[in-house]
Every structure is written in structure tokens, then in C-alpha cells.
Design an enzyme around this catalytic site. Sequence first.
Site, PDB file in Angstrom:
ATOM      1  N   MET A 319      -7.245  -7.950  -0.576  1.00 34.98           N
ATOM      2  CA  MET A 319      -8.634  -7.011  -0.368  1.00 34.98           C
ATOM      3  C   MET A 319      -7.826  -6.026   1.076  1.00 34.98           C
ATOM      4  O   MET A 319      -7.459  -7.266   2.436  1.00 34.98           O
ATOM      5  CB  MET A 319      -9.267  -7.418  -0.185  1.00 34.98           C
ATOM      6  N   GLU A 320      -7.976  -5.029   1.426  1.00 38.98           N
ATOM      7  CA  GLU A 320      -7.509  -4.751   2.769  1.00 38.98           C
ATOM      8  C   GLU A 320      -8.330  -4.323   3.968  1.00 38.98           C
ATOM      9  O   GLU A 320      -8.935  -3.618   5.028  1.00 38.98           O
ATOM     10  CB  GLU A 320      -7.578  -2.682   2.844  1.00 38.98           C
ATOM     11  N   ASN A 321      -9.256  -5.867   3.713  1.00 37.79           N
ATOM     12  CA  ASN A 321     -10.135  -5.734   4.761  1.00 37.79           C
ATOM     13  C   ASN A 321      -9.664  -5.096   6.443  1.00 37.79           C
ATOM     14  O   ASN A 321      -9.023  -5.648   6.928  1.00 37.79           O
ATOM     15  CB  ASN A 321     -10.873  -7.017   5.581  1.00 37.79           C
ATOM     16  N   HIS A 353       0.932  -2.351   0.203  1.00 35.41           N
ATOM     17  CA  HIS A 353      -0.297  -1.634   0.034  1.00 35.41           C
ATOM     18  C   HIS A 353      -1.564  -1.861   0.801  1.00 35.41           C
ATOM     19  O   HIS A 353      -2.073  -0.924   1.074  1.00 35.41           O
ATOM     20  CB  HIS A 353      -0.028  -1.949  -2.187  1.00 35.41           C
ATOM     21  N   GLU A 354      -1.742  -2.887   0.604  1.00 36.67           N
ATOM     22  CA  GLU A 354      -3.265  -3.383   1.782  1.00 36.67           C
ATOM     23  C   GLU A 354      -3.205  -2.754   3.453  1.00 36.67           C
ATOM     24  O   GLU A 354      -3.575  -2.928   3.955  1.00 36.67           O
ATOM     25  CB  GLU A 354      -3.255  -4.906   1.712  1.00 36.67           C
ATOM     26  N   HIS A 357      -3.691   0.763   3.916  1.00 39.58           N
ATOM     27  CA  HIS A 357      -4.946   0.960   3.484  1.00 39.58           C
ATOM     28  C   HIS A 357      -5.850   0.951   4.729  1.00 39.58           C
ATOM     29  O   HIS A 357      -6.709   1.830   5.428  1.00 39.58           O
ATOM     30  CB  HIS A 357      -5.399  -0.445   2.659  1.00 39.58           C
ATOM     31  N   GLU A 376      -6.743   4.026  -2.717  1.00 39.40           N
ATOM     32  CA  GLU A 376      -5.568   3.385  -4.721  1.00 39.40           C
ATOM     33  C   GLU A 376      -4.205   3.259  -4.537  1.00 39.40           C
ATOM     34  O   GLU A 376      -3.150   3.142  -4.706  1.00 39.40           O
ATOM     35  CB  GLU A 376      -5.970   2.773  -5.160  1.00 39.40           C
TER      36      GLU A 376
END
Length: 905
Positions: A319-321, A353-354, A357, A376
Amino acid sequence: MTISLSFGRLLAAASTLAFVATGASVPAAAQTAQGMAADAKPAPQQDMVDPSLPTQLPRTAVPHRYTIDIVPNAQALTFGGSVRIALDIVKPTDTLVLNAADLAMDSVTLYGPDGKWRTAKVALNADAQTASFDFGERMPKGAYLLDIVYTGKIGTQANGLFALDYQDPDGTERRGLFTQFEAPDARRFVPSWDEPDYKAVFDLSATVPADQMALSNMPVKTSEDVGNGLRRVTFGSSPIMSSYLLFFGLGDFERINRQVAGTDVGIVMSKGKTDQGQYALDSASAILPFFNDYFGTPYPLPKLDNIAGPGQSQFFGAMENWGAIFTFERILLNDPSISSEGDRQRIFSVAAHEMAHQWFGDLVTMAWWDDLWLNEGFASWMENKTTATLHPEWGADIDRVGAREAAMGLDSYASTHPIVQTIRTVEQTNQAFDAITYSKGESVIAMLESYAGADVWRKGVQDYVKAHQYQNTRTDDLWNAVEAAGATDLTQIAHQFTLQPGVPLIQVASAQCKAGNTAITLRQGEFSADRRDAVLAKPQSWNVPVLAATIGGQTVDAVTQGATTSMTVPGCGPVLVNAGQAGYYRTLYAAPQLAALAENFAGLAPIDQYGLLNDNMALAYTGYQPMGPALDLVAAIPANANPKVLGEGLGVWSGLYDLFDDEPAVQAQVGRIIQQRYAPVLGRLGLSVRDGEAAADTLLRPALISVLGSTDLKSVTAERTRLLAALAKNPKALDGPLKTTWLGLIARDADAADWQTLQGLARKAGGFTERSALYGALGGTKDPVLAARALDLAITNEPGATIGAAIISSVSRNNPELALDFALAHPADIDRIVDNSAQSRYVARLAAGSDDPATIEKLEAYAKANLGEEARKPVDQTIAIIQSRLERRQRIMDQARQWIMANAG
């Protein structure tokens, strides 16, 4: 986009006392709203109150800053919290409605421009996940402060604030706390306007054990000892951002870091694993400068952490927090005792990927979940582009075609949906995270970049980021930026591929050599896996960018217009349509054209070999052409082909081997084909990883071992027997990059004694990745009696809170009906061990491999009893896949059998 004071409702008074005792501040009433506005409230974003956007909240107020104080109690799985929200009331109202889920409100007060505090009457709506605060009088527009004291729950699945239990390398039991807020779960941590358009600044403080590390989006600003072994940590103010990007973590962690392009880049993991984090740190250190350059906007936060969580989810892996990416450690840490080459490549690609983001999703955020794909799909495309650029030896171009195939596999059914879809409920939001959003989004962006040209596309992306940083956007904002950069008519093409579902079909109607060139006529239709006759009669229409070339010739481009389009391709010879495989469409050749391509297969680039194979197998399976010509292509794969092409062919033969499970004679013929073609490849590669070998060879070996093992190749079965015997004496006998491969093979053909050996090893495993692999292997057995034992084990406490669901999923690979029946018979256990955001898709996924017509009835009954209309999509998709497979099974078997008997040696 992958946790001994009680703070329950009955102890509301003790909640406030706990804040005082630990040094956490109860919100003070002295500060004025005007003062807050002066020193804490950023200028409102232009798009933050956009009445044209969907919303589940009344558009009466806009938050600007959250000042949050939490006191977690990890052992009790509870926490206390307070929040001061600086907001503007933008429409006169007597009630404020926020998002809240599983929170109990102890007190709610509002300070207004008139200098008065008002106490609210609270009404919670669990179904809507809202809290309504009625202040008993109409409040005019203006700046306000909203103070809330509340309590909440710490879960054991990845929703909101959650706990993960694990063991240190020395066997000490530990518990870490983490948060997961996407899509709509920040409301489980703080009462908030939990929608992406309500961007705000977040100031977070936490009172925590003094010997543990606390983490958030920003670095620690202050840390003060408050006694009793506790300290109060305050983090720096976040940039203005959406609520789902907030992060908090706490535990016995260690951090390794490096300064990269002015950013403190770190990897955080449980103590004793710093060596395992070095590969991820090296990867992030290479990726960040590439992104700074590509986006033309430097990463804006002072630090960028990636935090390893010792668990897993049925919903996500990372998850890209913003500034504090969360990743489950099995795809972040490089453990030499079990990590494979595929694992290491996955560490890099997931990080890419993250990190993508951080710009596409965090700095610039979609305005509503309809445009989730802007996050995404783009991050998936950027992940692939980054891998292809920084690690060209890994063959990411072929992986991009694999992602396209995953998308088409879903997009060709009537149950599909457009990339840009209608989202109105929490459940619809959760279901939006699928192959259409990710992989079709990636594939369409790849096609549009090819159409625009890489330089024009990049200029458009850079302009888009600069124009919309710290704001919210819609899909057309991106198209407008790329068009303005020079991509004429891109928006029209983009709309067709994002606003309507489905897969175009390009048929090569004719191809004639004239004066040294080949004139081809393309006929456009639609490809469907379950409505072939219907779409033949009334297909959708697209303007499709097409690249075509004769083998070895110059590539030319065109955009289809209407039913037919003519192209002139330089040179004479077999014509390849979708050369380079950038297009999102299927290509159907006439039999002589396809035969010519098969004869010249070795002369195609590996990416075109891969795309041609996938196209024609899909067309054959769905009845657009017979199986024979497609299998001719598979048979044309040369022994020295690219390993990923070899692997694709191996997958086709393996699928046919399983298809004829009830026809031993035919299955034996397929087995001979597999061994004749692939045993020499494995012989060349060997059964062990060799120093200096190509990464693609290292990736191919596990597939060869698994498939050839299923055909009882003597060298593989002998090694399986040897390793199993060694494993019974030495738990480390399998350690190394092939550990999960051999575990899978051992478990698949296990007898009761073998299975018992694996269970004993699983019970003693220390690291989460090893533990998860061993328990997962137990579910992979083909023996239904042993599979039933694995199912019973899954809902006990033995595997751990996040492994049980994975065991059931593992059972579904070889025994889907058994796994589905078990899940339907144990709804309370499924509710306990599966993230609530993933449950409907989890049950549907268990059934996806079934060939039993009764499964369809079971899924229908499950959906009718448990799901609203908006939550049925995963079940409907699985039903469509099973129905189609059942309808075409006999035809495929008959045609494949005919080819096998004619071609088997």
C-alpha cells in the site's frame, strides 16, 4: 495497492483519564477557530467541494487539518483517540456527518466563529459507516473546530489499525501494529471525511511504549517521556493529502536507510532482519532518481520508508501510504533461505509500483473511486516501464503482454466493466481493485503511449503532475494534458477504451503482395469468451491503433476507421499484426496466414512469439478457430526460444495434461510431448541454480520441475524422493531459491506420512515467509482426504491469524469444490480470517477452477443469501467463467485429442 487499559464503551470515562495519565492531550477549548485558521489551515483546494462528484456524505463542510492523538493498547487490541478537525462549514446546517466505523464516541464538541462551544448528540450508522453530530441549532458558514474523543478496535486482518503477530529469530513472540486505509478504512482509525476529494493536512501524535519504534508518513518531530515506560511521539505535518494515505505503525522494528537525491530512503522491518532488507533498499535507491527524472517533479517529502509487515492479506500485498509504504514482508524482504529469483524481481516491481503512486495517487489523487484506475493502471504501467528500463535482462516487455492477457481473460466476458466505472458503495469500491483496473489500465496506457510517442506522452504526464499536484483529478485531465503535448485525437481513442468494456477483434481479411509491398485489409469486430454469436451480430466499435509488419520488415501504423481498414506494409511475406504487442486487441488470421507465421515462428521477436501464442490459444479456446492451428504454433516453439516463451508453451501443455485427467491414454500422450520437448531443457539448466546464469533461466526452472514432476519424469521424481528423505532429517534441507518449488511438488503428491512431516516443519518454522509457505503447501495436496485435513487446520489457531485463508485458497487449486463447500459451511470462520474488504471475491475465487455444474448453483445461492446486487460482481464473473468452460470443454477436448493423436511421437 498488500496490529491493559480498556477503551470500550463501558469505560468512556477511563478513556479520558488514560489520555491524561499517559501524557496524551485531551483537546483544549482555548484555541480559537480564527487562530487555528491562521496557523494551521491551508488554503482550500479548488476542487475540494465539487458538487458534481459522487459522495456518500452531505456536502456541508470541508476539513482542512486533522490533529490526531492516539493511545494504542496492542495487548488488548483497543485504542483511544482524540482529534481536532479544523473545518469550514460551507452550507448552513445543524448536523455534521462524518465517516466512522467501529468507533465509539465519548464526547463531541464544536467551536464556532461566535466563540461558543456546542456539544453534539451523536448517532452512529453502522451500515452507512457514518457518525452524525446534531448540535441542536443551525450553524452558519464559517471556520470551526470540531473536537472528538473516541475509542476504537485493533483488528487482526488488514483493515484500519491492525495487529500482526510474529516471532523474532530467537523465538520471542512479538506483535506489531500497522494501518491499512485504502479504500475506505481511515474511518476505523479516526472520525473523518473519508473520501479522496476531501484532502487535508494530518498532524499525528501517539503515546507508545518507549522501547518501540513509531512510524508515520512524516519523520518524528518531537518525542517526550511521559512516564510509565511510555513516550509521546509527534510526527511532522503531512502534506495536504487524502485520508486513505495516512499511516501509523508501531513495533520492535529496525530501520536501514540511505540518502538518495535529497530523500531519506528507508526499509523498516522486525529486528534481526536488516540483512534481508538490503535488496529492497538497493531497489528503492535506484527507482527514486528514475522517477524524479521521469515525472519532472522531485519527490516532495523528506523521507520515504517501506515498512515490512509479517503477515498477508487476501486483498492486497502493498500500500502506497505517502512516505510510508506498507508491504507484507514476503514481497519486501530477501530471505536467502527461501527467496527465489522470482521473489527478488517481485520485490523490485512491487516497490516500483508503490513508489510510482507517490506521484500518481498521492501527489495527484483521483477525485472519486470511479477513476481508481488513474492510480492503479498508471502505477502498473510505470512499474513495468521502470523494470524494463533498469533491468532489461528480466524481460519486462513480455510480462506486459502477460498483464494484457490477464485483463482480456476477464474483459472478454459479459460480466466485465469499463476501466472508468460507476462506484457508489463501499463494497463497489473494494471490488474495483481487479484486473480491469490494474492490467487493462496498464495495457491501454501502453497502447496510448505507443500511439502518442514516448516523448510526447512523457511531456503530457509531466505537465499533468505539475498542474494538479496536491489536488484531485479525473481521467480526462490526463488525456487533455497528453493531447496538449502533441498527441492529436488521443482523447477519442482513450474514451473508447476506458468508457466502454470489452476487447476489440482485428481480423486480417486479406493480404496480397503488390510491387514489393503487402496490402492488407483489416476487419474490426469484438472478441468475446461467452457471447461470440451476439457480438458477431452487433459488435462494439473502437478506433484501434494498429502496428503491422512483415517478418523482419519495417513497422507501419494505422488507426482503424469503421468496419474495415486498409494498410500497406513494406515487403512481402507473412504479416504480423500488433507487431511489438502494444495494442489492446486480439488478432484473427486466416488459416494460411497463421500457418505461414507458424512456419516462420523462430524469426519473430520473443515478445511477438509470446503475444501470437496467447492470442491464438484464446481464439481457439473460445471457438473463433480450431485448436489445431493454435497447437501448431505451440509446437513451433524452438528449443532455444526465450525462456518466457518456452514457459508459455509449457503452460499450454500442462493445461492439456490436466484436462485429460480422466483419459489416461491421452494424458500419457501429452506427458510424452512434455517430456520430449522440455526434459532436455531441464537437463541443460540442471536441477539447481547456477552462478551467473540468466535470470530468465532461473525463472523457468521452477516451472519445468513442477510440470515435469507431474508427468513423473524420473530425474525429478528421484530428486523429490531424495529431498523428502533429507527434509525428514534436516529442516534446512530445502533452503534456497527452489524451496517453495520442491515444497509444492512434495505436497501435491504427498501421502499421509509426507503431509505429517510437512505439518511438523510448519509448526516449528520461525520466519513468517517460511511458515506461510509450509502451511500453504499443506493445502496444495491432490489427495482430497489430506485436503480436508488442511481445511480443518486452516480455521484453528495453529497457522496464525493471516495464514488460514491462504491454506483454503491453496486447497482450491486442486480441490476447488472441496474448498468452496468448506467456506460456505463455515461463514463465521471466513469472516474472522479474511479481510472484510475481500470476502465476496475470496469465496468466488475458491470456486474459479471448478468443472462441476453444481458449483454454479452453490455460488448463486451464496450470492442470493449474502450479497446485495452491488456486491455480486466477483461471483457473477466466476459463474460466467465456469459456464463458458463447461460449454466448450468437450469441443476443446475433441479437437485437442485429434491433434495429439496425429502429432504425438
